[in-house]
Design a protein around this motif. Structure first.
Motif, mmCIF file in Angstrom:
data_model
loop_
_atom_site.group_PDB
_atom_site.id
_atom_site.type_symbol
_atom_site.label_atom_id
_atom_site.label_comp_id
_atom_site.label_asym_id
_atom_site.label_seq_id
_atom_site.Cartn_x
_atom_site.Cartn_y
_atom_site.Cartn_z
ATOM 1 N N VAL A 2 17.000 1.259 16.322
ATOM 2 C CA VAL A 2 17.441 2.152 15.252
ATOM 3 C C VAL A 2 16.207 2.520 14.436
ATOM 4 N N GLU A 3 15.963 3.804 14.287
ATOM 5 C CA GLU A 3 14.801 4.287 13.541
ATOM 6 C C GLU A 3 15.274 4.996 12.293
ATOM 7 N N ALA A 4 14.598 4.744 11.188
ATOM 8 C CA ALA A 4 14.964 5.402 9.937
ATOM 9 C C ALA A 4 14.852 6.914 10.085
ATOM 10 N N ALA A 5 15.773 7.630 9.454
ATOM 11 C CA ALA A 5 15.761 9.090 9.542
ATOM 12 C C ALA A 5 14.592 9.685 8.772
ATOM 13 N N ARG A 6 14.050 8.944 7.823
ATOM 14 C CA ARG A 6 12.902 9.424 7.052
ATOM 15 C C ARG A 6 12.050 8.220 6.676
ATOM 16 N N ALA A 7 10.810 8.501 6.369
ATOM 17 C CA ALA A 7 9.884 7.438 5.988
ATOM 18 C C ALA A 7 10.034 7.103 4.507
ATOM 19 N N ILE A 8 9.634 5.894 4.158
ATOM 20 C CA ILE A 8 9.546 5.482 2.759
ATOM 21 C C ILE A 8 8.149 5.807 2.237
ATOM 22 N N THR A 9 8.081 6.392 1.074
ATOM 23 C CA THR A 9 6.798 6.613 0.424
ATOM 24 C C THR A 9 6.641 5.592 -0.688
ATOM 25 N N ALA A 10 5.628 4.776 -0.550
ATOM 26 C CA ALA A 10 5.324 3.800 -1.604
ATOM 27 C C ALA A 10 4.194 4.365 -2.463
ATOM 28 N N ASP A 11 4.384 4.349 -3.753
ATOM 29 C CA ASP A 11 3.369 4.940 -4.639
ATOM 30 C C ASP A 11 3.296 4.166 -5.941
ATOM 31 N N ARG A 25 0.850 -1.193 0.000
ATOM 32 C CA ARG A 25 0.000 0.000 0.000
ATOM 33 C C ARG A 25 0.884 1.241 0.000
ATOM 34 N N THR A 26 0.264 2.387 -0.301
ATOM 35 C CA THR A 26 1.017 3.641 -0.271
ATOM 36 C C THR A 26 1.369 3.999 1.159
ATOM 37 N N GLY A 27 2.426 4.754 1.339
ATOM 38 C CA GLY A 27 2.932 5.116 2.664
ATOM 39 C C GLY A 27 2.345 6.403 3.171
ATOM 40 N N PRO A 28 3.093 7.094 4.042
ATOM 41 C CA PRO A 28 4.496 6.823 4.369
ATOM 42 C C PRO A 28 4.660 5.679 5.372
ATOM 43 N N TRP A 29 5.816 4.992 5.288
ATOM 44 C CA TRP A 29 6.143 3.903 6.195
ATOM 45 C C TRP A 29 7.496 4.205 6.846
ATOM 46 N N LEU A 30 7.564 4.099 8.171
ATOM 47 C CA LEU A 30 8.804 4.413 8.898
ATOM 48 C C LEU A 30 9.392 3.127 9.469
ATOM 49 N N PRO A 31 10.424 2.569 8.838
ATOM 50 C CA PRO A 31 11.025 1.334 9.346
ATOM 51 C C PRO A 31 11.803 1.560 10.652
ATOM 52 N N ARG A 32 11.831 0.509 11.467
ATOM 53 C CA ARG A 32 12.621 0.488 12.691
ATOM 54 C C ARG A 32 13.318 -0.860 12.782
ATOM 55 N N LEU A 33 14.403 -0.874 13.531
ATOM 56 C CA LEU A 33 15.184 -2.092 13.686
ATOM 57 C C LEU A 33 15.623 -2.220 15.136
ATOM 58 N N VAL A 34 15.485 -3.415 15.701
ATOM 59 C CA VAL A 34 16.061 -3.709 17.010
ATOM 60 C C VAL A 34 17.225 -4.664 16.801
ATOM 61 N N MET A 35 18.423 -4.203 17.158
ATOM 62 C CA MET A 35 19.630 -5.011 17.077
ATOM 63 C C MET A 35 19.909 -5.610 18.454
ATOM 64 N N THR A 36 20.110 -6.926 18.496
ATOM 65 C CA THR A 36 20.389 -7.603 19.759
ATOM 66 C C THR A 36 21.767 -8.227 19.698
ATOM 67 N N GLY A 37 22.643 -7.833 20.629
ATOM 68 C CA GLY A 37 24.001 -8.343 20.657
ATOM 69 C C GLY A 37 24.096 -9.698 21.340
ATOM 70 N N ARG A 38 25.281 -10.261 21.337
ATOM 71 C CA ARG A 38 25.492 -11.592 21.915
ATOM 72 C C ARG A 38 25.147 -11.617 23.404
ATOM 73 N N ALA A 39 25.381 -10.510 24.108
ATOM 74 C CA ALA A 39 25.119 -10.454 25.549
ATOM 75 C C ALA A 39 23.665 -10.112 25.871
ATOM 76 N N GLY A 40 22.848 -9.903 24.839
ATOM 77 C CA GLY A 40 21.429 -9.622 25.054
ATOM 78 C C GLY A 40 21.069 -8.155 25.037
ATOM 79 N N GLY A 41 22.056 -7.258 24.956
ATOM 80 C CA GLY A 41 21.755 -5.833 24.889
ATOM 81 C C GLY A 41 21.051 -5.474 23.599
ATOM 82 N N LYS A 42 20.035 -4.614 23.699
ATOM 83 C CA LYS A 42 19.222 -4.252 22.538
ATOM 84 C C LYS A 42 19.390 -2.771 22.209
#
Length: 567
Positions: A558-567, A538-555
């Protein structure tokens, strides 16, 4: 919200079989001042709710315990539906570190030999020593209020608790939210003068302190601006500054079911236009077209008015110049919700052409709710960014996400909202308070449906504490790489694969991370690689986010600086 209407209200048989009288006498509220305490005693006030005990002229016994030790207690004659008792805890009996506190009550024994009753539902809190607690105020509608949840299960409480623990300062929450509140009622009080809110009283606030002890009972007022006014007045009176405000609002201004869901409330036909008007404060007509609808609707008083940016700026103007978290909306309903009941249009006031339009729109309820979620999140982010840009003292606001997906919605395989109207912890309170205080008791009884459950509320708080800006504000240590970024295109045709990559200082992250991608459209994916592809349908805007988990479990979030517009 009114998603309980999706179940056709509360069935009569459920009312008959689910009345949990064992919860009474019910401890409605406990105020502890100060808590944490730096010196001197903690002064407390306990409010006990039991209409049946009041009718019988009964006496209740109440007690305050920390573990196995009883810190206070007494007897209270129930001369009214809410009885109040005061107590004091000497400083030398206050635990040095955070300790679980339990408060409960029972019907007292009588002189003629009748034995005491069983203790009712326990009110849970914490008690500790400390001099500079993290002070949090929460304002908003049923989502911030935490419909269906106990006091200590709500995400503003959990957010304060996590901040208090990580900073070592402890915390204090003042909750001014109420279920059903609109963001701004432009004609209430007269002239939209927020200060006049302090002259009004609400039946949901029996002790008059501005915090809604009966906030579980739906009502459009006080609106979010009035709630902020009360938070400021209480802070000035108490001589303290706030560190954080948790806020939301604008869904009730649109009308959660007959507006967002089926679009028969005037002004709600187009979800994008309605969100722009109510969440952003742009585009209202000179006269409210929904002011006379013959059914329960927040649009009657919430149409038009100020948007979220103005609310954020008012929140930051409170004593202490607090930071502001705008709680992004979650997926209450989605296309993963199945099956959706359809006994929802036959309510008083919905007849004739409205009834026909409502029934015709039922198949699009989930799609419209997904659209509302997407657009409201975008509006919140725009409001926070605009408030930060206009700030003279640096960025102070963030629209923070609970990282919910479409599979966490009502009637889904991984639902994190209440799916029935009778199983949540606050149902015992509603069985007594809704018939007594609500003009629409059946709707009130089923109001928890579609709201974050215990796990959902915890997910909100945990996600807030991952937000890099929140961690920076409260000087919390980072749990992952400092310069992590998302690389993604600004535009993409609908249906085509989009490549999204995580980088650290422009290079791939070190080995050993797990990647949990949230694409902004309610879908998610976990990978062991820092690159993923995704197609938006569908059309956006869509704002991706990411959770990075390290070997020790720390999270790390990270949020995208701008949204993606799908059209």
């Amino acid at each position: 919200m009114l998603l309980g209407q999706l179940l056709g209200g509360l069935p009569v048989e459920a009312q008959a079989t689910a009345l949990p009288g064992s919860a009474f006498p019910l401890v409605l509220d406990v105020d502890l001042t100060p808590n944490p305490v730096c010196s001197g005693p903690v002064r407390g006030r306990v409010e006990v709710y039991d209409p049946a005990a009041a009718k019988a002229g009964a006496t209740v016994e109440w007690r305050v315990r920390a573990g196995a030790e009883q810190l206070a207690g007494g007897r209270l004659d129930m001369n009214a539906r809410v009885g109040t008792a005061e107590f004091s805890i000497p400083f030398d009996r206050v635990p040095a570190t955070e300790t679980a506190l339990q408060v409960d009550a029972r019907i007292a024994g009588t002189p003629d030999g009748q034995a005491p009753g069983r203790y009712g539902k326990v009110w849970r809190d914490t008690l500790r020593r400390g001099c500079h607690p993290v002070r949090v105020a929460s304002v908003g509608d049923s989502v911030v209020w935490g419909q269906g949840l106990d006091h200590d299960q709500k995400f503003p409480y959990l957010t304060g608790q996590l901040l208090g623990r990580e900073t070592g300062r402890g915390f204090r929450l003042n909750d001014y939210a109420i279920s059903g509140a609109v963001l701004d009622a432009p004609d209430l009080p007269a002239g939209n003068k927020d200060a006049d809110c302090l002259r009004t009283t609400e039946k949901q606030d029996p002790d008059g302190d501005g915090e809604m002890e009966f906030g579980e009972v739906t009502q459009q007022m006080p609106d979010v601006f009035c709630q902020l006014e009360r938070a400021g007045a209480q802070a000035r009176s108490g001589g303290y500054g706030l560190d954080l405000v948790v806020i939301n609002g604008c869904i009730n201004d649109l009308d959660p079911f007959f507006g967002i869901g089926v679009g028969i409330t005037p002004g709600s036909e187009s979800v994008p236009e309605a969100v722009k008007r109510e969440c952003s404060g742009i585009g209202a007509a000179a006269e409210n077209p929904a002011k006379d609808v013959p059914y329960f609707s927040g649009a009657k008083v919430g149409y038009g008015g100020r948007g979220m940016q103005a609310a954020i700026e008012k929140a930051h103007s409170l004593p202490g110049r607090p930071k502001v978290i705008v709680a992004d909306f979650y997926y209450a309903l989605s296309r993963s919700s199945s099956p959706i009941p359809v006994k929802t249009c036959s309510v008083p006031g919905v007849a004739g052409a409205r009834l026909a339009s409502c029934k015709a729109a039922l198949g699009r309820v989930a799609e419209r709710y997904e659209q509302y979620t997407q657009l409201a999140i975008a509006a919140y982010h725009q409001a926070a960014a605009a408030a930060n840009k206009a700030s003279a003292d640096g960025p102070y606001a963030v629209a923070a996400d609970g990282l919910f997906t479409v599979d966490n919605a009502l009637l889904t395989r991984d639902s994190k909202v209440w799916n029935t109207p009778v199983t949540d912890p606050a149902f015992p309170l509603r069985t007594r308070a809704c018939p007594e205080l609500s003009a629409t008791p059946l709707q009130c009884l089923s109001a928890a449906v579609g709201h974050p459950d215990i796990e959902g509320a915890r997910q909100y708080a945990d996600a807030f504490l991952l937000n890099p800006r929140v961690r920076e504000w409260f000087r919390l240590p980072r749990q992952g790489p400092r310069a992590a970024r998302l690389s993604l295109p600004a535009h993409a045709p609908v249906g085509t694969e989009v490549r999204i990559s995580a980088t650290v200082h422009g290079n791939p992250p070190a080995a050993g991370y797990r990647y949990h991608w949230y694409f902004g459209d309610g879908t998610q994916q976990e990978t062991g690689e820092p690159t993923v592809t995704h197609a938006y349908d569908r059309t956006g805007p869509w704002l991706p986010r990411l959770v990075m988990t390290g070997r020790a479990g720390g999270k790390t979030l990270v949020e995208a600086a701008r949204a993606i517009t799908a059209d």
